[in-house]
Write a protein that holds these residues in place. Structure first.
Motif, short mmCIF file in Angstrom:
data_model
loop_
_atom_site.label_atom_id
_atom_site.label_comp_id
_atom_site.label_asym_id
_atom_site.label_seq_id
_atom_site.Cartn_x
_atom_site.Cartn_y
_atom_site.Cartn_z
N ASP A 99 1.28 0.19 -7.89
CA ASP A 99 2.38 1.11 -7.16
C ASP A 99 3.37 0.32 -6.31
OD1 ASP A 99 3.81 2.96 -5.72
OD2 ASP A 99 2.01 4.19 -5.85
N PRO A 100 4.54 0.30 -6.62
CA PRO A 100 5.65 -0.35 -5.61
C PRO A 100 5.35 -0.40 -4.00
CG PRO A 100 6.80 0.28 -7.49
CD PRO A 100 5.29 0.99 -7.58
N VAL A 101 4.92 0.88 -3.74
CA VAL A 101 4.84 1.11 -2.36
C VAL A 101 3.61 0.51 -1.69
CG1 VAL A 101 2.92 2.89 -2.33
CG2 VAL A 101 4.87 3.04 -0.72
N THR A 102 2.72 -0.22 -2.67
CA THR A 102 1.80 -1.21 -1.77
C THR A 102 2.13 -2.56 -1.84
OG1 THR A 102 0.80 -1.66 -4.01
CG2 THR A 102 -0.10 0.21 -3.06
N GLY A 103 3.51 -2.83 -2.32
CA GLY A 103 4.07 -4.11 -2.30
C GLY A 103 3.59 -4.95 -3.57
N LEU A 104 2.65 -4.77 -4.34
CA LEU A 104 2.04 -5.41 -5.37
C LEU A 104 2.51 -5.05 -6.62
CD1 LEU A 104 -0.22 -7.62 -5.68
CD2 LEU A 104 -1.78 -5.74 -6.42
N ASN A 105 3.87 -5.12 -6.75
CA ASN A 105 4.44 -5.16 -8.07
C ASN A 105 5.46 -6.21 -8.19
OD1 ASN A 105 6.57 -4.21 -10.11
ND2 ASN A 105 5.24 -2.17 -10.25
N ASP A 106 5.39 -6.98 -9.28
CA ASP A 106 6.26 -8.02 -9.58
C ASP A 106 7.42 -7.86 -10.44
OD1 ASP A 106 4.52 -8.17 -11.79
OD2 ASP A 106 3.63 -10.06 -11.39
#
Length: 201
Positions: A99-106
């Motif tokens: 999920d982009p909201v966790t910052g873990l999306n590249d």
């Protein structure tokens, strides 16, 4: 008929925002006018403002879609699950699905989106406003099981923790790591961070 109308409104909303974000990522938020966004989306300026009252809203509706999420997680938790355990589980679930909201999306667009939001003062200020509303909502949910001051303090600490974790993940990815190889350390960081948070009496 109402369902079709709502679906068309939602499609128009998404199309306008997608056109805006594409332009903003290409040229910079401050370098693109609302008129250019409207032209790119194939709508008039008045129509655009019907969907998005401000230029910032064209970008931050992706943030506002998560508005009140932490409070909903607390209220919807399973029997016997503590509020912090529910929030911890929810964050780990977000990491697992990137999920982009966790910052873990590249994905390049997601990385660029974060860079734009936190690098543009007017957008960063609005994000803080959204966070303040989230904090109030979470505190209200927590206060159903404890006193108001404790709920406010815990809510603030939880949301700051989530923001720090997400920012850390994003910085690691910007540094060249992939989401896949970062995932184990992101989970470990989340476990460590939530273990540091105070429990509710």
């Amino acid at each position: 008929m109402t369902g079709l109308r709502e679906r068309k409104k939602r499609q128009a909303h998404e199309a306008i925002s997608a056109a805006a974000i594409t332009l903003f990522l290409e040229r910079g938020f401050d370098e693109v006018s609302v008129a250019e966004v409207a032209a790119s989306a194939g709508v008039s300026k008045p129509t655009l403002f019907k969907y998005f009252p401000t230029k910032e809203d064209l970008v931050l509706h992706r943030v506002s879609d998560h508005q009140g999420e932490a409070a909903r997680v607390v209220r919807g938790r399973g029997t016997g699950e503590t509020p912090l355990a529910a929030l911890h589980r929810h964050f780990l679930d977000g990491l697992a699905r990137r999920d982009p909201v966790t910052g873990l999306n590249d994905h390049p667009e997601v990385l660029g989106y974060h860079r734009m939001v936190f690098g543009t003062p007017s957008l960063a200020a609005r994000v803080l406003h959204h966070m303040a509303l989230d904090e109030e909502a979470l505190a209200a949910a927590l206060a159903e099981g404890t006193d108001e001051l404790t709920a406010l303090l815990v809510a603030g600490q939880v949301l700051v923790t989530q923001r720090v974790l997400a920012r850390r993940n994003w910085l690691i990815l910007v540094g060249g790591a992939t989401a896949e190889e970062t995932y184990p350390s992101a989970v470990a960081a989340a476990d460590h961070a939530f273990a540091l948070l105070p429990g509710l009496p």
